[in-house]
Design a protein around this motif. Structure first.
Motif, PDB file in Angstrom:
ATOM      1  N   GLN A  13       0.800  -1.114  -0.070  1.00  0.00           N
ATOM      2  CA  GLN A  13      -0.080   0.054  -0.118  1.00  0.00           C
ATOM      3  C   GLN A  13       0.820   1.097  -0.212  1.00  0.00           C
ATOM      4  O   GLN A  13       0.209   2.351  -0.300  1.00  0.00           O
ATOM      5  CB  GLN A  13      -0.852   0.154   1.244  1.00  0.00           C
ATOM      6  N   ASP A  14       2.139   1.147   0.402  1.00  0.00           N
ATOM      7  CA  ASP A  14       2.913   2.399   0.415  1.00  0.00           C
ATOM      8  C   ASP A  14       3.226   2.784  -0.897  1.00  0.00           C
ATOM      9  O   ASP A  14       3.550   4.259  -1.028  1.00  0.00           O
ATOM     10  CB  ASP A  14       4.191   1.994   1.197  1.00  0.00           C
ATOM     11  N   SER A  15       3.288   2.168  -1.885  1.00  0.00           N
ATOM     12  CA  SER A  15       3.570   2.754  -3.287  1.00  0.00           C
ATOM     13  C   SER A  15       2.472   3.426  -3.697  1.00  0.00           C
ATOM     14  O   SER A  15       1.334   3.698  -3.226  1.00  0.00           O
ATOM     15  CB  SER A  15       3.630   1.518  -4.500  1.00  0.00           C
ATOM     16  N   GLY A  16       2.737   4.692  -4.594  1.00  0.00           N
ATOM     17  CA  GLY A  16       2.116   5.805  -4.961  1.00  0.00           C
ATOM     18  C   GLY A  16       0.831   5.140  -5.484  1.00  0.00           C
ATOM     19  O   GLY A  16       0.731   4.452  -6.116  1.00  0.00           O
ATOM     20  N   ALA A  17      -0.297   6.038  -5.223  1.00  0.00           N
ATOM     21  CA  ALA A  17      -1.553   5.755  -5.743  1.00  0.00           C
ATOM     22  C   ALA A  17      -1.455   5.685  -7.344  1.00  0.00           C
ATOM     23  O   ALA A  17      -2.085   4.787  -7.869  1.00  0.00           O
ATOM     24  CB  ALA A  17      -2.678   6.695  -5.406  1.00  0.00           C
ATOM     25  N   LYS A  18      -0.819   6.473  -7.859  1.00  0.00           N
ATOM     26  CA  LYS A  18      -0.578   6.539  -9.595  1.00  0.00           C
ATOM     27  C   LYS A  18       0.131   5.415  -9.732  1.00  0.00           C
ATOM     28  O   LYS A  18      -0.350   4.873 -10.919  1.00  0.00           O
ATOM     29  CB  LYS A  18       0.193   7.699  -9.671  1.00  0.00           C
ATOM     30  N   ASN A  19       1.040   4.840  -9.236  1.00  0.00           N
ATOM     31  CA  ASN A  19       1.738   3.476  -9.491  1.00  0.00           C
ATOM     32  C   ASN A  19       0.706   2.553  -9.447  1.00  0.00           C
ATOM     33  O   ASN A  19       0.618   1.848 -10.424  1.00  0.00           O
ATOM     34  CB  ASN A  19       2.953   3.204  -8.712  1.00  0.00           C
ATOM     35  N   ARG A  20       0.038   2.419  -8.482  1.00  0.00           N
ATOM     36  CA  ARG A  20      -0.857   1.228  -8.305  1.00  0.00           C
ATOM     37  C   ARG A  20      -1.929   1.380  -9.332  1.00  0.00           C
ATOM     38  O   ARG A  20      -2.591   0.307 -10.298  1.00  0.00           O
ATOM     39  CB  ARG A  20      -1.657   1.248  -6.757  1.00  0.00           C
ATOM     40  N   ALA A  21      -2.462   2.684  -9.716  1.00  0.00           N
ATOM     41  CA  ALA A  21      -3.508   2.789 -10.836  1.00  0.00           C
ATOM     42  C   ALA A  21      -2.986   2.479 -12.127  1.00  0.00           C
ATOM     43  O   ALA A  21      -3.610   1.633 -12.740  1.00  0.00           O
ATOM     44  CB  ALA A  21      -3.984   4.239 -10.765  1.00  0.00           C
ATOM     45  N   ALA A  22      -1.696   2.461 -12.460  1.00  0.00           N
ATOM     46  CA  ALA A  22      -1.240   2.442 -13.756  1.00  0.00           C
ATOM     47  C   ALA A  22      -1.208   0.706 -13.758  1.00  0.00           C
ATOM     48  O   ALA A  22      -1.198   0.265 -14.981  1.00  0.00           O
ATOM     49  CB  ALA A  22       0.276   2.975 -13.846  1.00  0.00           C
ATOM     50  N   ALA A  23      -0.912   0.168 -12.641  1.00  0.00           N
ATOM     51  CA  ALA A  23      -0.539  -1.391 -12.822  1.00  0.00           C
ATOM     52  C   ALA A  23      -1.730  -2.256 -12.927  1.00  0.00           C
ATOM     53  O   ALA A  23      -1.689  -3.200 -13.577  1.00  0.00           O
ATOM     54  CB  ALA A  23       0.493  -1.786 -11.504  1.00  0.00           C
ATOM     55  N   ILE A  24      -3.100  -1.700 -12.392  1.00  0.00           N
ATOM     56  CA  ILE A  24      -4.262  -2.601 -12.245  1.00  0.00           C
ATOM     57  C   ILE A  24      -5.021  -2.557 -13.413  1.00  0.00           C
ATOM     58  O   ILE A  24      -5.826  -3.458 -13.696  1.00  0.00           O
ATOM     59  CB  ILE A  24      -4.880  -2.235 -11.017  1.00  0.00           C
ATOM     60  N   GLY A  25      -5.000  -1.362 -14.102  1.00  0.00           N
ATOM     61  CA  GLY A  25      -5.742  -1.474 -15.403  1.00  0.00           C
ATOM     62  C   GLY A  25      -5.641  -0.056 -16.326  1.00  0.00           C
ATOM     63  O   GLY A  25      -4.608   0.494 -15.814  1.00  0.00           O
ATOM     64  N   ASP A  26      -6.345  -0.126 -17.338  1.00  0.00           N
ATOM     65  CA  ASP A  26      -6.083   0.999 -18.107  1.00  0.00           C
ATOM     66  C   ASP A  26      -7.094   2.414 -17.655  1.00  0.00           C
ATOM     67  O   ASP A  26      -8.383   2.141 -17.966  1.00  0.00           O
ATOM     68  CB  ASP A  26      -6.528   0.672 -19.438  1.00  0.00           C
ATOM     69  N   ALA A  27      -6.683   3.322 -16.971  1.00  0.00           N
ATOM     70  CA  ALA A  27      -7.330   4.685 -16.527  1.00  0.00           C
ATOM     71  C   ALA A  27      -8.352   5.055 -17.673  1.00  0.00           C
ATOM     72  O   ALA A  27      -9.404   5.573 -17.524  1.00  0.00           O
ATOM     73  CB  ALA A  27      -6.538   5.388 -15.744  1.00  0.00           C
ATOM     74  N   ASP A  28      -7.856   5.214 -18.857  1.00  0.00           N
ATOM     75  CA  ASP A  28      -8.484   6.007 -19.905  1.00  0.00           C
ATOM     76  C   ASP A  28      -9.647   5.040 -20.222  1.00  0.00           C
ATOM     77  O   ASP A  28     -10.667   5.579 -20.466  1.00  0.00           O
ATOM     78  CB  ASP A  28      -7.772   6.156 -21.326  1.00  0.00           C
ATOM     79  N   VAL A  29      -9.601   3.912 -20.364  1.00  0.00           N
ATOM     80  CA  VAL A  29     -10.589   2.960 -20.722  1.00  0.00           C
ATOM     81  C   VAL A  29     -11.473   3.024 -19.472  1.00  0.00           C
ATOM     82  O   VAL A  29     -13.021   3.153 -19.752  1.00  0.00           O
ATOM     83  CB  VAL A  29     -10.347   1.481 -20.791  1.00  0.00           C
ATOM     84  N   GLY A  30     -11.056   3.032 -18.172  1.00  0.00           N
ATOM     85  CA  GLY A  30     -12.023   3.152 -17.177  1.00  0.00           C
ATOM     86  C   GLY A  30     -12.735   4.336 -17.185  1.00  0.00           C
ATOM     87  O   GLY A  30     -13.888   4.357 -16.786  1.00  0.00           O
TER      88      GLY A  30
END
Ligand code: HEC
Length: 116
Positions: A13-30
């Motif tokens: 959880q300590d890694s930045g939210a943006k890194n986590r976001a990029a890793a789990i899926g495609d935010a543009d598609v989201g």
């Protein structure tokens, strides 16, 4: 997206939210999916056109919130679970199960986690 990646991310959880976001899926598609599913009829969501609903809580700062629905630790894995089946987590709450696939939920979660 393998389940393993989601679990690993949830453990870091300590890694930045943006890194986590990029890793789990495609935010543009989201973002596109959020518009298509009409989440904005119930939620205020930064960056989504006409997302001004007041039925559910505003989804600003979702990348920094500690809990989902006031009870579920806000990890990527839990976000995907919530998005796919909110009725299983808080039976009777006003957010309907919307029939999201795991992929769709991961992309939507990627967008929401970017909301710093
Ligand atoms: C009919 C209204 C409605 C729709 C449509 C809806 N939600 Fe919700 N949502 C809610 C309500 C009400 C809650 C609060 C549930 C609770 O706390 O028990 C909620 C909670 C949430 C939460 C947790 C927020 C927090 O701070 O705890 C997220 C994330 C979320 N919704 C995302 C979405 C997304 C993404 C969509 C579209 C796929 C969506 N919702 C569609 C009503 C809705």
């Amino acid at each position: 997206m393998s389940v393993g990646v989601v679990v690993t991310l949830a453990a870091c959880q300590d890694s930045g939210a943006k890194n986590r976001a990029a890793a789990i899926g495609d935010a543009d598609v989201g973002a596109t999916l959020i518009g298509r599913y009409g989440c904005g009829s119930c939620h205020e969501i930064p960056g989504i056109e006409n997302a001004r609903g007041l039925v559910g809580p505003p989804l600003d700062h979702m990348g920094r919130r500690i809990y989902l629905a006031g009870m579920l630790p806000n990890t990527p894995a839990n976000m995907v679970q919530w998005l796919r089946d909110p009725q299983a987590i808080v039976p009777g709450n006003a957010m309907p199960d919307m029939g999201l696939s795991r992929r769709e939920a991961a992309d939507i979660a990627a967008y929401l986690f970017k909301l710093d």
